[in-house]
Design a protein around this motif. Structure first.
Motif, short mmCIF file in Angstrom:
data_model
loop_
_atom_site.label_atom_id
_atom_site.label_comp_id
_atom_site.label_asym_id
_atom_site.label_seq_id
_atom_site.Cartn_x
_atom_site.Cartn_y
_atom_site.Cartn_z
N LEU A 18 0.82 -1.20 0.00
CA LEU A 18 0.00 0.00 0.00
C LEU A 18 0.86 1.25 0.00
CD1 LEU A 18 -2.65 1.53 0.27
CD2 LEU A 18 -2.57 1.12 2.75
N LEU A 19 1.84 1.32 0.90
CA LEU A 19 2.69 2.50 1.00
C LEU A 19 3.51 2.69 -0.28
CD1 LEU A 19 3.64 4.82 2.76
CD2 LEU A 19 5.36 3.30 3.75
N GLY A 20 3.99 1.58 -0.85
CA GLY A 20 4.73 1.67 -2.10
C GLY A 20 3.88 2.24 -3.22
N GLY A 21 2.62 1.81 -3.27
CA GLY A 21 1.71 2.34 -4.28
C GLY A 21 1.45 3.82 -4.12
N VAL A 22 1.24 4.27 -2.87
CA VAL A 22 0.98 5.69 -2.61
C VAL A 22 2.20 6.53 -2.98
CG1 VAL A 22 0.57 7.39 -0.78
CG2 VAL A 22 -0.71 5.25 -0.81
N LEU A 23 3.39 6.13 -2.51
CA LEU A 23 4.60 6.91 -2.76
C LEU A 23 4.95 6.96 -4.25
CD1 LEU A 23 6.83 5.71 0.23
CD2 LEU A 23 5.70 7.92 -0.03
N THR A 24 4.78 5.82 -4.94
CA THR A 24 5.10 5.79 -6.37
C THR A 24 4.09 6.59 -7.17
OG1 THR A 24 6.06 3.58 -6.09
CG2 THR A 24 5.54 4.27 -8.32
N GLU A 25 2.82 6.53 -6.75
CA GLU A 25 1.76 7.21 -7.50
C GLU A 25 1.85 8.73 -7.34
OE1 GLU A 25 -1.95 6.81 -9.78
OE2 GLU A 25 -0.59 5.25 -9.07
N TYR A 26 2.13 9.23 -6.14
CA TYR A 26 2.03 10.66 -5.87
C TYR A 26 3.39 11.36 -5.71
CZ TYR A 26 -2.88 9.63 -5.16
OH TYR A 26 -4.17 9.23 -5.35
#
Length: 538
Positions: free
Chosen positions: A169-177
């Motif tokens: 989840l955190l990887g997705g948030v950081l990579t996305e934004y």
């Protein structure tokens, strides 16, 4: 439980006296925070690999070394990292491990080149190999055996189990934004805070007064463990019949056999035989190895299926795993009450059983499977199983061990999970690849019949090849993406290969149940509930 309790314990001493302030909550927060940071890294980088590959102009295959570099250093140095805490002091080595992990994260995040990224990942792996087993051994020395330690284990287990899901989840948030660099940068401020907390609130553990490093044992263990991990990585990429795979694994086996033989003769062994000779502790290590193999394989196949077949974005895939973290946290707390009542063995068997059910449930996956009708129920059952198994398994693995052996005893549990994960991923990936090739030939024959009958255009084969290559990082043409027959064929092939991987993972779950039933014989009366009941050798 049996251990060498009657043997004379080695002379030990405290080097820094009592901790500055007795605040168990803050002590546990520091330990759990460090473990969470290390566990998160196992999955947080996965989500960012495509972005990293674009930046460095590397293929998906090349970018797997951003994971492998960390895995080799972490898996190869776990035993040495755990023993260093026993000999040099756990708070000291805990801080050293956190410092190296933070420095490696900073180097990787700043990396202007692919080589420096890999170097940073190696430094991270070395830091994790020191801090992770030291964190678990600190639980055994900071909290009295009994209810207080069981509660601490519940928090530690929840963090360890939920960290993988939170990492996605955190990887997705950081990579996305933000950018891929932040999946590494995020560790730096957290590491600084944890280092300060460790210095302020942890006390230095007792250590062997005359202890010294087992140099030969250290070299043999590092070479053997690196060989095992590299062999499994190579098998996942190039197959089990590859000459390099066979040669490396044979050499690693010889080195590890030599290591264990040497440990029986060494005056001050890195891995004292008494640590693994205990039937229950050895059984716990073996169960962890098998469960780690099944669990890592499950995360791998589910992640790829929901992104490549169901077309979830990285962020949406991260949210898909969020229930896992919540369920593991709740179940782990329930286990603190259930452990004194039922004992470890029934809970370990129950947890392994739930994991097995989840794997066999996933084996029914097909091209039309959805998140809510297949993956969500499986994640709920799997998370409940993980929550059931980690607390009692950790309790058995480190219970009644000498304080001066707590580091290496903890390291062995980490070794089981790490080696099990590498072994499971290589075995299951090989099974899935073999099943995928078979399904691909069958599907190609079906398409050929439809082309011959005039139902499909001949370019469906070209589109099928493009879409298959897209799973290895290549970009398919727009025509291939809009060819419904080719898209459906690829989905069916991947569903079949994933299903076979899940099926084998289910049989691994059965093996874990059998091992737990045969080797672990701890009764509930053997689990201390009060510190006064503890008669450990330390």
């Amino acid at each position: 439980m049996t251990d060498t309790k009657s043997a004379a314990a080695p002379t030990a001493r405290r080097t820094d006296g009592p901790r500055r302030t007795a605040r168990p909550g803050l002590v546990l927060l520091v330990i759990a925070g460090a473990q969470l940071m290390v566990v998160l890294d196992a999955t947080i980088v996965n989500i960012a690999l495509p972005s990293m590959g674009d930046y460095f102009h590397k293929t998906q295959t090349s970018m797997t070394w951003a994971l492998n570099a960390y895995t080799l250093a972490f898996g190869g140095l776990l035993l040495l990292g755990g023993r260093s805490g026993d000999l040099l002091g756990r708070r000291r080595m805990f801080i050293v491990g956190l410092s190296l992990f933070s420095i490696g994260s900073l180097l990787g995040g700043l990396a202007p080149s692919y080589g420096l990224l890999l170097f940073g990942r190696v430094v991270q792996g070395i830091g994790g190999a020191i801090s992770s087993p030291t964190a678990l051994s600190l639980v055994t020395t900071e909290f009295e055996e009994g209810e207080a330690r069981t509660r601490a284990f519940a928090v530690y287990a929840a963090v360890s189990g939920a960290g993988a899901a939170l990492g996605l989840l955190l990887g997705g948030v950081l990579t996305e934004y933000f950018t891929w660099r932040w999946v590494l940068f995020v560790n730096v401020p957290i590491g600084v805070v944890l280092i300060a907390g460790a210095y302020l609130y942890l006390h230095e553990s007792e250590r062997r007064q005359a202890g010294r490093f087992d140099a030969l044992g250290g070299l043999l263990s590092i070479a053997g463990m690196v060989g095992v991990v590299y062999g499994f990585i190579h098998a996942a990429n190039d197959g089990w019949s590859n000459s390099i795979t066979v040669g490396v694994l044979v050499a690693a086996g010889v080195l590890l056999i030599a290591f264990f033989l040497w440990e029986t003769r060494a005056a001050d062994p890195m891995l004292p035989v008494r640590v693994i000779a205990d039937r229950n502790r050895g059984g716990a290590y073996l169960v962890m190895l098998i469960v780690g193999a099944a669990m890592f394989g499950m995360f791998y196949f589910v992640t790829f299926f929901i992104q490549q077949v169901m077309h979830f974005s990285a962020l949406r895939a991260g949210f898909a795993f969020l229930p896992v973290a919540f369920i593991i946290g709740v179940t782990s707390q329930i286990m603190t009450k259930a452990l004194p009542r039922f004992g470890p063995k029934p809970l370990i068997v129950l947890g392994a059983g739930l994991l097995t059910v989840a794997m066999f449930w996933y084996a029914h996956v097909d091209a039309g499977s959805g998140y809510w009708n297949l993956f969500f129920p499986g994640l709920v059952v799997m998370a409940a199983g993980m929550g059931c198994i980690f607390v009692p398994l950790t309790t058995v693995a480190v219970a009644r061990v000498r304080n001066t052996d707590a580091g290496v005893a903890s390291a062995m549990l980490n070794v089981g999970q790490q080696v099990g994960g590498s072994l499971g991923l290589s075995i299951l990936a090989t099974v899935a690849a073999t099943a995928g090739r078979s399904a691909g030939k069958s599907k190609a024959a079906d398409l050929a019949q439809q082309v011959k009958a005039g139902h499909l255009r001949p370019d469906v084969f070209k589109h099928l090849q493009e879409l298959t290559a897209a799973q290895q990082g290549h970009t398919p043409s727009a025509a291939a993406l809009h060819d419904s027959a080719a898209v459906q064929a690829v989905a069916q092939i991947q569903a079949h290969s994933s299903g076979m991987g899940f099926l084998v993972a289910g049989f691994l779950g059965i093996a874990a149940i059998v091992v737990a039933l045969i080797l672990i014989n701890v009764r509930k009366t053997d689990v201390p509930t009060e510190p006064s009941e503890v008669t450990a050798a330390a």
